[in-house]
Design a protein around this motif. Structure first.
Motif, PDB file in Angstrom:
ATOM      1  N   ALA A  13       1.094  -1.078   0.176  1.00 16.46           N
ATOM      2  CA  ALA A  13      -0.153   0.257   0.026  1.00 16.46           C
ATOM      3  C   ALA A  13       0.356   1.608   0.164  1.00 16.46           C
ATOM      4  O   ALA A  13       0.197   2.247  -0.104  1.00 16.46           O
ATOM      5  CB  ALA A  13      -0.997  -0.134   1.275  1.00 16.46           C
ATOM      6  N   GLY A  14       1.921   1.168  -0.305  1.00 21.35           N
ATOM      7  CA  GLY A  14       2.605   2.290  -0.200  1.00 21.35           C
ATOM      8  C   GLY A  14       3.166   2.891  -1.761  1.00 21.35           C
ATOM      9  O   GLY A  14       2.415   2.628  -2.073  1.00 21.35           O
ATOM     10  N   GLY A  75       8.704   0.612   3.873  1.00 22.71           N
ATOM     11  CA  GLY A  75       8.892   1.877   3.767  1.00 22.71           C
ATOM     12  C   GLY A  75       9.845   2.425   4.708  1.00 22.71           C
ATOM     13  O   GLY A  75      10.326   1.465   5.887  1.00 22.71           O
ATOM     14  N   ALA A  76      10.435   3.307   4.917  1.00 19.95           N
ATOM     15  CA  ALA A  76      12.010   3.590   5.804  1.00 19.95           C
ATOM     16  C   ALA A  76      11.478   3.009   7.519  1.00 19.95           C
ATOM     17  O   ALA A  76      12.360   2.665   8.003  1.00 19.95           O
ATOM     18  CB  ALA A  76      12.302   5.107   5.833  1.00 19.95           C
ATOM     19  N   PRO A  77      10.231   3.585   7.792  1.00 19.82           N
ATOM     20  CA  PRO A  77      10.667   2.980   9.625  1.00 19.82           C
ATOM     21  C   PRO A  77      10.241   2.131   9.430  1.00 19.82           C
ATOM     22  O   PRO A  77      10.914   1.317  10.842  1.00 19.82           O
ATOM     23  CB  PRO A  77       8.782   3.781   9.659  1.00 19.82           C
ATOM     24  CG  PRO A  77       8.574   4.945   8.882  1.00 19.82           C
ATOM     25  CD  PRO A  77       9.367   3.983   7.192  1.00 19.82           C
ATOM     26  N   ALA A  78       9.885   0.909   8.616  1.00 22.07           N
ATOM     27  CA  ALA A  78      10.009  -0.281   8.561  1.00 22.07           C
ATOM     28  C   ALA A  78      11.138  -1.505   8.307  1.00 22.07           C
ATOM     29  O   ALA A  78      11.399  -2.392   7.871  1.00 22.07           O
ATOM     30  CB  ALA A  78       8.469  -1.465   8.753  1.00 22.07           C
ATOM     31  N   PHE A  97      14.274 -13.398  -2.068  1.00 17.17           N
ATOM     32  CA  PHE A  97      13.898 -12.346  -1.442  1.00 17.17           C
ATOM     33  C   PHE A  97      14.720 -10.940  -2.091  1.00 17.17           C
ATOM     34  O   PHE A  97      15.584 -11.101  -2.412  1.00 17.17           O
ATOM     35  CB  PHE A  97      14.857 -12.453  -0.100  1.00 17.17           C
ATOM     36  CG  PHE A  97      14.067 -11.151   1.215  1.00 17.17           C
ATOM     37  CD1 PHE A  97      14.354  -9.830   0.876  1.00 17.17           C
ATOM     38  CD2 PHE A  97      13.273 -12.377   1.494  1.00 17.17           C
ATOM     39  CE1 PHE A  97      13.562  -9.459   2.062  1.00 17.17           C
ATOM     40  CE2 PHE A  97      13.028 -11.564   3.011  1.00 17.17           C
ATOM     41  CZ  PHE A  97      13.011  -9.863   2.677  1.00 17.17           C
ATOM     42  N   LEU A  98      13.277 -10.118  -2.354  1.00 14.50           N
ATOM     43  CA  LEU A  98      14.161  -8.803  -2.858  1.00 14.50           C
ATOM     44  C   LEU A  98      13.694  -7.928  -2.037  1.00 14.50           C
ATOM     45  O   LEU A  98      13.047  -7.364  -1.798  1.00 14.50           O
ATOM     46  CB  LEU A  98      12.985  -8.853  -4.038  1.00 14.50           C
ATOM     47  CG  LEU A  98      13.435  -9.151  -5.680  1.00 14.50           C
ATOM     48  CD1 LEU A  98      14.115 -10.951  -5.405  1.00 14.50           C
ATOM     49  CD2 LEU A  98      12.291  -8.273  -6.266  1.00 14.50           C
ATOM     50  N   PRO A  99      14.492  -7.444  -1.526  1.00 12.67           N
ATOM     51  CA  PRO A  99      14.622  -6.594  -0.718  1.00 12.67           C
ATOM     52  C   PRO A  99      14.392  -4.984  -0.972  1.00 12.67           C
ATOM     53  O   PRO A  99      14.067  -4.415  -1.723  1.00 12.67           O
ATOM     54  CB  PRO A  99      15.963  -6.015   0.392  1.00 12.67           C
ATOM     55  CG  PRO A  99      17.134  -6.324  -1.190  1.00 12.67           C
ATOM     56  CD  PRO A  99      16.111  -7.355  -1.869  1.00 12.67           C
ATOM     57  N   SER A 100      13.829  -4.269  -0.247  1.00 15.24           N
ATOM     58  CA  SER A 100      13.042  -3.230   0.055  1.00 15.24           C
ATOM     59  C   SER A 100      14.255  -2.170  -0.240  1.00 15.24           C
ATOM     60  O   SER A 100      15.014  -1.592   0.405  1.00 15.24           O
ATOM     61  CB  SER A 100      12.001  -2.596   1.085  1.00 15.24           C
ATOM     62  OG  SER A 100      11.489  -0.790   0.557  1.00 15.24           O
ATOM     63  N   GLU A 101      14.942  -2.152  -1.458  1.00 15.12           N
ATOM     64  CA  GLU A 101      16.347  -1.535  -2.206  1.00 15.12           C
ATOM     65  C   GLU A 101      15.462   0.525  -2.635  1.00 15.12           C
ATOM     66  O   GLU A 101      15.167   1.011  -2.648  1.00 15.12           O
ATOM     67  CB  GLU A 101      17.088  -1.786  -2.636  1.00 15.12           C
ATOM     68  CG  GLU A 101      18.370  -2.878  -2.050  1.00 15.12           C
ATOM     69  CD  GLU A 101      19.265  -1.864  -1.138  1.00 15.12           C
ATOM     70  OE1 GLU A 101      19.300  -0.875  -1.503  1.00 15.12           O
ATOM     71  OE2 GLU A 101      19.800  -2.912  -0.214  1.00 15.12           O
ATOM     72  N   PHE A 102      15.105  -0.650  -4.239  1.00  9.33           N
ATOM     73  CA  PHE A 102      14.337   0.846  -4.995  1.00  9.33           C
ATOM     74  C   PHE A 102      15.041   1.598  -5.161  1.00  9.33           C
ATOM     75  O   PHE A 102      13.734   2.910  -4.801  1.00  9.33           O
ATOM     76  CB  PHE A 102      12.964   0.358  -4.447  1.00  9.33           C
ATOM     77  CG  PHE A 102      12.663  -1.445  -5.068  1.00  9.33           C
ATOM     78  CD1 PHE A 102      12.492  -1.701  -6.257  1.00  9.33           C
ATOM     79  CD2 PHE A 102      11.892  -2.386  -3.727  1.00  9.33           C
ATOM     80  CE1 PHE A 102      12.435  -3.189  -6.021  1.00  9.33           C
ATOM     81  CE2 PHE A 102      11.732  -3.296  -3.445  1.00  9.33           C
ATOM     82  CZ  PHE A 102      11.272  -3.506  -5.385  1.00  9.33           C
ATOM     83  N   GLY A 103      15.891   2.150  -5.241  1.00  5.93           N
ATOM     84  CA  GLY A 103      16.852   3.637  -4.909  1.00  5.93           C
ATOM     85  C   GLY A 103      17.705   3.518  -5.247  1.00  5.93           C
ATOM     86  O   GLY A 103      18.854   3.013  -6.640  1.00  5.93           O
ATOM     87  N   SER A 104      18.718   4.151  -4.825  1.00  4.14           N
ATOM     88  CA  SER A 104      20.257   4.947  -4.601  1.00  4.14           C
ATOM     89  C   SER A 104      20.667   3.283  -4.302  1.00  4.14           C
ATOM     90  O   SER A 104      20.383   2.314  -4.150  1.00  4.14           O
ATOM     91  CB  SER A 104      20.285   5.610  -3.585  1.00  4.14           C
ATOM     92  OG  SER A 104      20.136   6.663  -4.041  1.00  4.14           O
ATOM     93  N   ASP A 105      22.261   3.042  -5.161  1.00  8.81           N
ATOM     94  CA  ASP A 105      23.246   2.375  -5.156  1.00  8.81           C
ATOM     95  C   ASP A 105      23.452   2.331  -3.837  1.00  8.81           C
ATOM     96  O   ASP A 105      24.998   2.809  -3.037  1.00  8.81           O
ATOM     97  CB  ASP A 105      24.075   2.795  -6.169  1.00  8.81           C
ATOM     98  CG  ASP A 105      24.865   1.518  -6.152  1.00  8.81           C
ATOM     99  OD1 ASP A 105      24.979   0.168  -5.458  1.00  8.81           O
ATOM    100  OD2 ASP A 105      25.657   1.291  -6.424  1.00  8.81           O
ATOM    101  N   ASP A 119      19.659   0.757   8.197  1.00 10.20           N
ATOM    102  CA  ASP A 119      19.397  -1.066   7.728  1.00 10.20           C
ATOM    103  C   ASP A 119      19.476  -0.960   6.301  1.00 10.20           C
ATOM    104  O   ASP A 119      19.108  -2.615   6.663  1.00 10.20           O
ATOM    105  CB  ASP A 119      17.098  -0.331   7.779  1.00 10.20           C
ATOM    106  CG  ASP A 119      17.550   0.297   9.439  1.00 10.20           C
ATOM    107  OD1 ASP A 119      18.062  -0.169   9.923  1.00 10.20           O
ATOM    108  OD2 ASP A 119      16.936   1.384  10.038  1.00 10.20           O
ATOM    109  N   LYS A 120      18.922  -0.616   5.178  1.00 10.40           N
ATOM    110  CA  LYS A 120      18.839  -1.279   4.711  1.00 10.40           C
ATOM    111  C   LYS A 120      20.306  -1.854   4.168  1.00 10.40           C
ATOM    112  O   LYS A 120      20.718  -3.316   4.172  1.00 10.40           O
ATOM    113  CB  LYS A 120      19.445  -0.346   3.119  1.00 10.40           C
ATOM    114  CG  LYS A 120      17.769   0.548   2.318  1.00 10.40           C
ATOM    115  CD  LYS A 120      17.505   1.317   1.297  1.00 10.40           C
ATOM    116  CE  LYS A 120      16.019   1.340   1.126  1.00 10.40           C
ATOM    117  NZ  LYS A 120      16.421   2.384   0.255  1.00 10.40           N
TER     118      LYS A 120
END
Length: 299
Positions: A13-14, A75-78, A97-105, A119-120
């Protein structure tokens, strides 16, 4: 690796989750969405919805039985809750497993040292350790800032004020990707598990400079845009680092500045040097494609 059919989406839902869910369903995966107790979010009838407790490995392990893959867009809090999710996935014999990366390297040495990504990096290390033991496999997806969303919220440019911040002069290309394309990349990873096993993949719709975006935005809107030159190192990162030295640092003063640094700072890994677009079925945008995104997001 055998085919992946059953996929859990954590964080549906994010900002990004709905786009990934849409592409997973279009591709024919059986999707289970994890929700927290009390959630009122609604999903298509073809989606299985399970209520889980992210603080309980037992709860997550039970919910992950029979699943082939986990895609986390928490999201970031989790972010730190993913450590429980990784442990549970291993116990439930999940394949990928695809972690919540989806951004910068965040595998870039300079980027990984930014406190906002701690945390990432911890999740990356946990997955690498389990993968080395043969307990699970993983794929990190790096796509730069969300292109369409980043425009809408003012991260890439300010449509309301018709202004754009030209970080370090605005002449450095940066990798950026729309939400839809990220969803398609997730599908590509899951359909090609062997080629994407235990590594990072890098995608982009485009790698424009901020100056070029300014010119295209002016063309699309028919108006002049303001461009302010800002030093990433002196005007963005230095104040953020100073804030982090305080006893109770204000996240508003270091989170976004750290992300900006990872995108437009020198040596933080953007633009991406080697892309997996072709492997994952993505085509890079033309200027006309970029203009279409700008037209839809700068109204």
């Amino acid at each position: 690796m055998s085919a992946i059919n059953n996929v859990v989406l954590a964080g549906a839902a994010g900002n990004l989750g709905p786009a990934i869910l849409e592409q997973l369903l279009k591709a024919g995966f059986h999707v289970t969405v994890f929700t927290r107790s009390g959630s009122t979010n609604e999903y298509p009838s073809s989606v299985t919805v399970k209520t889980v407790d992210y603080d309980s490995v037992e709860s997550l392990t039970a919910a992950l039985q029979g699943q082939d893959a986990v895609v986390s867009t928490l999201g970031a809090p989790a972010f730190s809750k993913q450590l429980n999710l990784v442990e549970a996935a291993v116990k439930a014999n999940v394949k990928r497993f695809l972690p919540s990366e989806f951004g910068s390297d965040t595998t870039n040495p300079k980027t990984s040292k930014l406190a906002v990504f701690a945390d990432k990096v911890a999740v990356q290390k946990a997955l690498a350790k389990e993968a080395a033991n043969g307990s699970i496999s993983y794929t990190n997806i790096h796509n730069g800032p969300f292109f369409d969303w980043g425009i809408k919220v003012g991260l890439i440019l300010n449509a309301n004020e018709k202004s754009i911040t030209l970080y370090n002069g605005g002449e450095r290309p940066f990798s950026t990707t729309t939400l839809e394309s990220i969803g398609k990349a997730v599908v590509g990873v899951l359909k090609k598990p062997d080629e994407t096993k235990n590594r990072s993949v890098y995608i982009q719709d485009a790698a424009p400079t901020l100056k070029h975006l300014k010119a295209l935005a002016e063309k699309v809107t028919g108006a002049a845009w303001q461009g302010k030159v800002v030093s990433v190192e002196n005007d963005v990162l230095a104040p953020a680092l100073a804030e982090l030295q305080k006893e109770n640092p204000n996240p508003d003063k270091f989170v976004i500045p750290s992300i900006i640094t990872s995108v437009w700072g020198d040596g933080y890994g953007s633009p991406f040097q080697k892309l997996d677009n072709e492997l994952l079925g993505l085509k890079e945008f033309t200027d006309a494609d970029i203009e279409a995104v700008l037209a839809a997001t700068t109204k």
